[in-house]
Scaffold this motif. Sequence first.
Motif, PDB file in Angstrom:
ATOM      1  N   ARG A 148       4.416   3.926   8.378  1.00  0.00           N
ATOM      2  CA  ARG A 148       3.994   3.889   6.879  1.00  0.00           C
ATOM      3  C   ARG A 148       5.382   4.067   6.008  1.00  0.00           C
ATOM      4  O   ARG A 148       5.695   3.602   4.982  1.00  0.00           O
ATOM      5  CB  ARG A 148       3.071   4.953   6.633  1.00  0.00           C
ATOM      6  CG  ARG A 148       2.481   4.680   5.125  1.00  0.00           C
ATOM      7  CD  ARG A 148       1.676   6.013   4.507  1.00  0.00           C
ATOM      8  NE  ARG A 148       0.335   5.821   5.472  1.00  0.00           N
ATOM      9  CZ  ARG A 148      -0.801   5.372   5.114  1.00  0.00           C
ATOM     10  NH1 ARG A 148      -0.876   4.863   3.977  1.00  0.00           N
ATOM     11  NH2 ARG A 148      -1.710   5.418   5.736  1.00  0.00           N
ATOM     12  N   ALA A 152       7.340   1.680   3.498  1.00  0.00           N
ATOM     13  CA  ALA A 152       7.425   1.720   2.110  1.00  0.00           C
ATOM     14  C   ALA A 152       8.679   2.017   1.773  1.00  0.00           C
ATOM     15  O   ALA A 152       9.368   1.454   0.519  1.00  0.00           O
ATOM     16  CB  ALA A 152       6.906   3.302   1.862  1.00  0.00           C
ATOM     17  N   ALA A 183       1.298   0.448   2.636  1.00  0.00           N
ATOM     18  CA  ALA A 183       2.930   0.826   2.443  1.00  0.00           C
ATOM     19  C   ALA A 183       3.492  -0.520   1.761  1.00  0.00           C
ATOM     20  O   ALA A 183       4.693  -0.244   1.367  1.00  0.00           O
ATOM     21  CB  ALA A 183       3.520   1.286   3.607  1.00  0.00           C
TER      22      ALA A 183
END
Length: 314
Positions: A148, A152, A183
């Motif tokens: 994640r 991101a 994300a």
Amino acid sequence: MIKESFTLRGVEFKNRVLVASGTFGYGNEVKELVDVNKLGGICTKSLSWKPRDGNPPRRIVETPSGMLNSIGLANVGVEYFIREKLPYLRTLDTVIIANIAASSIQEYCDVLSLLEQQEGIDGYEINVSCPNVKEGGLSFGTDCSKTREITARLRTLTAKPLIMKLTPNVTHISEFARAVEEAGADAISVINTVIGMAVDIYKKKPKLSTVTGGLSGPAIKPIALAKVYEAAQVVSLPIIGIGGIMTAEDALEFLLVGATAVQVGTANFIDPSAGVKVAEGMRSYAQRFGVSDLGQLVGAMESNKEFSVLQSWL
Ligand code: DHB
């Protein structure tokens, strides 16, 4: 005219068949053998910041209905790629996806940022799932919060398509699919190779130098279909199905369980025009069965959901 194309974050792919990272070099090795402009897209071999020699031999072993590899992310490095490989890729009329591998989050960011400054790259596929390196690779791809975080961070660096390539070597791939969707990923590639091994009974040694490697080819197609199906139950982002696709029929199975597009990998080692042939075969199927847009097939499988064991842990 049958509609074969699809669009990802504004990038149009002329058809739904790409060639998978690591099975097509940087597009130039096969230019005398196949019209690469007939592909929906090309995923480059994984690029890291520095060139890598990869793992010692033996790095490839044939297995029943497939192959094991332990290349160890051998690649020319991003600077050499930009100087020596990208100029040719820029001349092609197909989508170019740069695949990135790294051993730290910072390295992913550095490679992507440098590629962002170049002309000719349409999007990125992030390898968080190489089974053959000690740092990075599966240690990222089997950790949902790391996966994640990488997504991101990279999202803040690019407005181009960001595709996260997920490993099947986890209990529930749906958790990872959800995490990368949240994300900001634009798509997921499902699946990377399955950890496997082979043993030489005469030498009493593993056949691969690294003992285990990544299994690919038709042997993993049923696993890949189940993982694509599972991911498709929980996310709305497009899924690129990968795993043992040799023929158009294989590719159509992936579309029916929920893949928007597919990648052809191991088949390229037998026939570098396999991807083009898969795309042609999908078009013939559409013509024969009156499908005006291949997109109509995505997720169109009728399933007996009430009997599906999978539903109980989604
Ligand atoms: C490598 C092997 C894989 O099977 C994979 O999915 C990614 C990378 C490698 O060893 O380079």
